[in-house]
Design an enzyme around this catalytic site. Structure first.
Site, PDB file in Angstrom:
ATOM      1  N   HIS A 348       0.847  -1.200   0.000  1.00 30.15           N
ATOM      2  CA  HIS A 348       0.000   0.000   0.000  1.00 30.15           C
ATOM      3  C   HIS A 348       0.879   1.246   0.000  1.00 30.15           C
ATOM      4  O   HIS A 348       1.760   1.413   0.848  1.00 30.15           O
ATOM      5  CB  HIS A 348      -0.906   0.009   1.222  1.00 30.15           C
ATOM      6  CG  HIS A 348      -1.882   1.141   1.232  1.00 30.15           C
ATOM      7  ND1 HIS A 348      -3.127   1.057   0.648  1.00 30.15           N
ATOM      8  CD2 HIS A 348      -1.786   2.392   1.722  1.00 30.15           C
ATOM      9  CE1 HIS A 348      -3.761   2.206   0.786  1.00 30.15           C
ATOM     10  NE2 HIS A 348      -2.968   3.034   1.443  1.00 30.15           N
ATOM     11  N   ALA A 349       0.672   2.107  -0.980  1.00 33.51           N
ATOM     12  CA  ALA A 349       1.550   3.263  -1.162  1.00 33.51           C
ATOM     13  C   ALA A 349       1.481   4.202   0.034  1.00 33.51           C
ATOM     14  O   ALA A 349       0.409   4.517   0.542  1.00 33.51           O
ATOM     15  CB  ALA A 349       1.164   4.019  -2.435  1.00 33.51           C
ATOM     16  N   HIS A 378       0.627  11.955  -5.960  1.00 33.26           N
ATOM     17  CA  HIS A 378      -0.020  12.100  -4.656  1.00 33.26           C
ATOM     18  C   HIS A 378       0.983  11.913  -3.522  1.00 33.26           C
ATOM     19  O   HIS A 378       1.077  12.740  -2.606  1.00 33.26           O
ATOM     20  CB  HIS A 378      -1.148  11.067  -4.536  1.00 33.26           C
ATOM     21  CG  HIS A 378      -1.767  11.010  -3.183  1.00 33.26           C
ATOM     22  ND1 HIS A 378      -2.855  11.771  -2.829  1.00 33.26           N
ATOM     23  CD2 HIS A 378      -1.445  10.292  -2.065  1.00 33.26           C
ATOM     24  CE1 HIS A 378      -3.176  11.524  -1.564  1.00 33.26           C
ATOM     25  NE2 HIS A 378      -2.334  10.625  -1.084  1.00 33.26           N
ATOM     26  N   GLU A 379       1.748  10.831  -3.575  1.00 30.19           N
ATOM     27  CA  GLU A 379       2.711  10.564  -2.498  1.00 30.19           C
ATOM     28  C   GLU A 379       3.812  11.618  -2.456  1.00 30.19           C
ATOM     29  O   GLU A 379       4.254  12.030  -1.382  1.00 30.19           O
ATOM     30  CB  GLU A 379       3.309   9.162  -2.647  1.00 30.19           C
ATOM     31  CG  GLU A 379       2.294   8.024  -2.591  1.00 30.19           C
ATOM     32  CD  GLU A 379       1.458   8.012  -1.324  1.00 30.19           C
ATOM     33  OE1 GLU A 379       1.884   8.574  -0.303  1.00 30.19           O
ATOM     34  OE2 GLU A 379       0.350   7.445  -1.365  1.00 30.19           O
ATOM     35  N   HIS A 382       2.977  14.587  -0.403  1.00 26.91           N
ATOM     36  CA  HIS A 382       3.327  14.465   1.010  1.00 26.91           C
ATOM     37  C   HIS A 382       4.800  14.797   1.232  1.00 26.91           C
ATOM     38  O   HIS A 382       5.166  15.535   2.148  1.00 26.91           O
ATOM     39  CB  HIS A 382       3.075  13.038   1.500  1.00 26.91           C
ATOM     40  CG  HIS A 382       1.644  12.627   1.515  1.00 26.91           C
ATOM     41  ND1 HIS A 382       0.673  13.329   2.170  1.00 26.91           N
ATOM     42  CD2 HIS A 382       1.011  11.544   0.973  1.00 26.91           C
ATOM     43  CE1 HIS A 382      -0.487  12.716   2.030  1.00 26.91           C
ATOM     44  NE2 HIS A 382      -0.310  11.623   1.309  1.00 26.91           N
ATOM     45  N   GLU A 406      -3.427  15.159   2.206  1.00 26.68           N
ATOM     46  CA  GLU A 406      -3.861  14.282   1.119  1.00 26.68           C
ATOM     47  C   GLU A 406      -4.196  15.064  -0.139  1.00 26.68           C
ATOM     48  O   GLU A 406      -4.116  14.530  -1.254  1.00 26.68           O
ATOM     49  CB  GLU A 406      -5.080  13.474   1.569  1.00 26.68           C
ATOM     50  CG  GLU A 406      -4.844  12.596   2.785  1.00 26.68           C
ATOM     51  CD  GLU A 406      -3.760  11.561   2.566  1.00 26.68           C
ATOM     52  OE1 GLU A 406      -3.542  11.152   1.415  1.00 26.68           O
ATOM     53  OE2 GLU A 406      -3.127  11.163   3.563  1.00 26.68           O
ATOM     54  N   HIS A 507      -6.992   0.710   5.698  1.00 25.59           N
ATOM     55  CA  HIS A 507      -7.064   1.762   6.706  1.00 25.59           C
ATOM     56  C   HIS A 507      -7.805   1.333   7.971  1.00 25.59           C
ATOM     57  O   HIS A 507      -7.646   1.966   9.017  1.00 25.59           O
ATOM     58  CB  HIS A 507      -7.723   2.996   6.088  1.00 25.59           C
ATOM     59  CG  HIS A 507      -6.980   3.521   4.902  1.00 25.59           C
ATOM     60  ND1 HIS A 507      -6.993   2.869   3.689  1.00 25.59           N
ATOM     61  CD2 HIS A 507      -6.171   4.602   4.752  1.00 25.59           C
ATOM     62  CE1 HIS A 507      -6.238   3.542   2.827  1.00 25.59           C
ATOM     63  NE2 HIS A 507      -5.731   4.575   3.444  1.00 25.59           N
ATOM     64  N   TYR A 517      -9.421  11.769   3.408  1.00 25.15           N
ATOM     65  CA  TYR A 517      -9.475  11.534   1.964  1.00 25.15           C
ATOM     66  C   TYR A 517     -10.727  12.156   1.348  1.00 25.15           C
ATOM     67  O   TYR A 517     -10.684  12.675   0.235  1.00 25.15           O
ATOM     68  CB  TYR A 517      -9.417  10.030   1.672  1.00 25.15           C
ATOM     69  CG  TYR A 517      -8.173   9.379   2.218  1.00 25.15           C
ATOM     70  CD1 TYR A 517      -6.933   9.584   1.616  1.00 25.15           C
ATOM     71  CD2 TYR A 517      -8.225   8.575   3.356  1.00 25.15           C
ATOM     72  CE1 TYR A 517      -5.792   8.995   2.132  1.00 25.15           C
ATOM     73  CE2 TYR A 517      -7.088   7.987   3.870  1.00 25.15           C
ATOM     74  CZ  TYR A 517      -5.871   8.204   3.255  1.00 25.15           C
ATOM     75  OH  TYR A 517      -4.734   7.624   3.760  1.00 25.15           O
TER      76      TYR A 517
END
Length: 608
Positions: A348-349, A378-379, A382, A406, A507, A517
């Site tokens: 999971h990323a 997306h990552e 962060h 997010e 999650h 999210y």
């Protein structure tokens, strides 16, 4: 997903020392002072910054090398940090009622909200909670479906998800969907105990239950947050219903009226995703105008030999074009960008900040697909957020609220327009008419709009579980009631309380709050519109890419640099000029598609 301050305590290894270090405890003092509170916050920040690095490293190893030993080490680390933070929170209560400067008061408040599942003060219960958390996450990470007989071939989540993405065979889809959900029933007793222990910890901190603690992290009253979420959902609900109506009608043409009802929920296994939260894999079935613009980025990535590093470099380049500093060299040597062949890992990323001062990483099993390219953006959102606020004390090293973290990378991903894709050589031509625009927006909506009810319902389920409104004997029934109510989706086969389908979503066993999210899917369009205005974009919002705009990047970086040091409306205002979350920019973005959907749905029975 960010793996940082939402679970600050889980990412910190606590020392045996008390929060006050070698200084004597002031618990017995009758007159604490504002200066003592400031000194206390400084000591806690220092302790946590030093201790977090060691535990974060252990947590990284556990996620990238799953064994019983790494499980045990991670559990021990969690147990120690829970003890440290329990003492720190308890000691912080002596400053209640003092007139403190805003920064000290905010730091004390964030300290009390730093653990998503705070441990009870009893050492035995604290130890039990740490082990329960570690066991649940490892059950998920090791999960495989080995067929009805258990003799194989065994397939992990990635392989089963690929079936759901690519197959259109009803029975094959059903096997993969049901198969993955065989991993979660063993989590049910663990999750029930997790709720009991987490509620005890939250109640010791003064909250009614764990859900109230989670809802307290948004600079507003917890019940006011509930109302805010409902307001945002009501804004976007009509657009989701339009999309659902169109998708159901098209799927009915594929599978028949006996399997896809004209006025009921859609069976969950035919929507192209393990949790029916992202329908973009159905695009070939749903393309409004076939052949109008080649949007097959997957084929281009394979054809052009994009591997994990090359895809990540492309994502980094977008942020560099906005004026961000490059990723550090250690990012490239320490990240896990591909799935190892010799061990179990959590694919999971997630994005990581190991030290709070620059050791940033990604953990992801990257494939050459458009979906993973967007996930990389997306990552990296962060990671670049981490870099901008690493100058702050550790208690302020987080997003303005967790939805901000997010939303950043997703806002950047909204600039992955056909024009941008052509600019970087991943498509040959930009669609030049409304048909091409509707095609592109359909592809986006199948990801962004399809997600919205799922993003809302996960924490709605957990809030009611934590509050006791959903008892353990109704875990699964209540889950599917919410899925049908909000998503218009139903299980393809009967489910019972022998199942634990919530646990099949990462999650839940990982205790990651999920409202972030949903909020991020609202905020990213606000961020996008504000950056487009800063970049001087002319035309409809859906055509805007801020790639290369230093002006847009400057405004974004100013917001990110605040971290969590100020209330989120201050940060939002810095970029957007407004202090209120609003789905208006999202609706503006998808207006061309919604007009088209409403035309297509004429004569259909919409709703479920």
């Amino acid at each position: 997903m960010t793996k940082h301050n939402w679970i600050l305590g889980v990412l910190l290894l606590a020392a045996c020392a008390t929060p006050g270090g070698n200084q004597a405890s002031h618990q017995g003092d009758s007159k604490p002072t504002p200066e003592e509170a400031k000194e206390f916050v400084a000591r806690v920040n220092k302790d946590l910054k030093e201790l977090w690095t060691r535990e974060a490293t252990a947590s990284w190893v556990k996620s990238t090398y799953i064994t019983e030993d790494t499980d045990r080490l991670a559990a021990w680390a969690r147990e120690e940090v829970m003890a440290y933070l329990s003492r720190a929170v308890e000691e912080s209560k002596r400053f209640d009622g003092l007139e403190l400067d805003p920064q000290t008061a905010r730091a004390l408040r964030l300290l009390r909200l730093s653990l998503p599942v705070p441990a009870p003060s009893d050492p035995a219960l604290r130890s039990e909670l740490a082990m329960v958390e570690s066991q649940m996450e490892s059950l998920y990470g090791r999960g495989k479906w080995c067929g009805p007989t258990g003799e194989g071939p065994c397939r992990d989540l990635g392989e089963l998800s690929q079936v759901l993405a690519e197959s259109r065979d009803w029975d094959e889809l059903l096997d993969a969907w049901v198969g993955w959900r065989t991993i979660s029933p063993p989590m049910r007793p663990l999750y029930q105990r997790n709720v009991e222990l987490g509620n005890l910890g939250a109640q010791e901190m003064g909250f009614s239950d764990l859900g109230e603690l989670w809802r307290s992290g948004y600079d507003m009253d917890p019940e006011q947050l509930r109302a805010e979420v409902e307001r945002l959902w009501e804004q976007v609900k009509p657009l989701y219903e339009d999309l659902h109506c169109y998708v159901r009608a098209r799927l009915q043409q594929v599978y028949g009226k006996d399997r896809i009802p004209s006025d009921g929920p859609i069976p969950a296994h035919v929507l192209g995703n393990m949790w029916a939260q992202d329908w973009s894999n159905l695009y070939p079935l749903l393309e409004p105008y076939p052949g109008q613009g080649d949007l097959n980025v997957d084929a281009a990535l394979v054809r052009q030999n994009y591997d994990a590093v090359k895809m990540t470099k492309l994502g980094e380049q977008f942020f560099l074009s906005l004026g961000f500093d490059p990723l550090p060299a250690t990012f490239w040597t320490r990240s896990m960008l591909t799935q190892p062949r010799d061990r179990d890992v959590v694919c999971h990323a997630s994005a990581w900040d190991i030290t709070g001062e620059g050791d940033i990483r990604i953990k992801m099993c990257i494939r050459p697909t458009e979906e993973d390219l967007i996930t990389i953006h997306h990552e990296l959102g962060h990671n670049f957020y981490y870099q901008k606020y690493n100058h702050l004390p550790i208690l302020f090293q987080a997003g303005a609220h967790d939805g901000f973290h997010e939303a950043v990378g997703d806002a950047i991903a909204l600039s992955i327009t056909p024009g941008y894709l052509k600019q970087v050589g991943l498509i040959a031509d930009v669609p030049k008419d409304d048909k091409g625009l509707v095609n592109f927006q359909m592809k986006m909506a199948l990801q962004k709009i399809a997600f919205l009810p799922f993003g809302k319902l996960i924490d709605q389920w957990r809030w009611d579980v934590f509050a006791g409104r959903i008892p353990p004997e109704r875990y699964n029934q209540s889950w599917w009631e919410l899925v049908e109510k909000y998503q218009g989706v139903a299980p393809p086969v009967p489910r019972s309380e022998a199942d634990f389908d919530p646990g099949a979503k990462y999650h839940i066993p990982a205790n990651v709050p999920y409202l972030r999210y949903f909020l991020a899917h609202i905020l990213q369009f606000q961020f996008h519109k504000a950056m487009c205005e800063a970049a001087g974009h002319q035309g409809i919002l859906a055509d805007c890419s801020v790639y290369g705009s230093k002006a847009a990047g400057e405004k974004l970086q100013a917001m990110l640099a605040l971290g969590q040091s100020r209330p989120w409306p201050d940060a939002l205002e810095l970029l957007t000029g407004t202090r209120t979350m609003d789905a208006g920019p999202l609706l503006e973005y998808f207006e061309p598609l919604r007009n088209w959907l409403q035309e297509q749905n004429q004569g259909q029975t919409c709703g479920w």
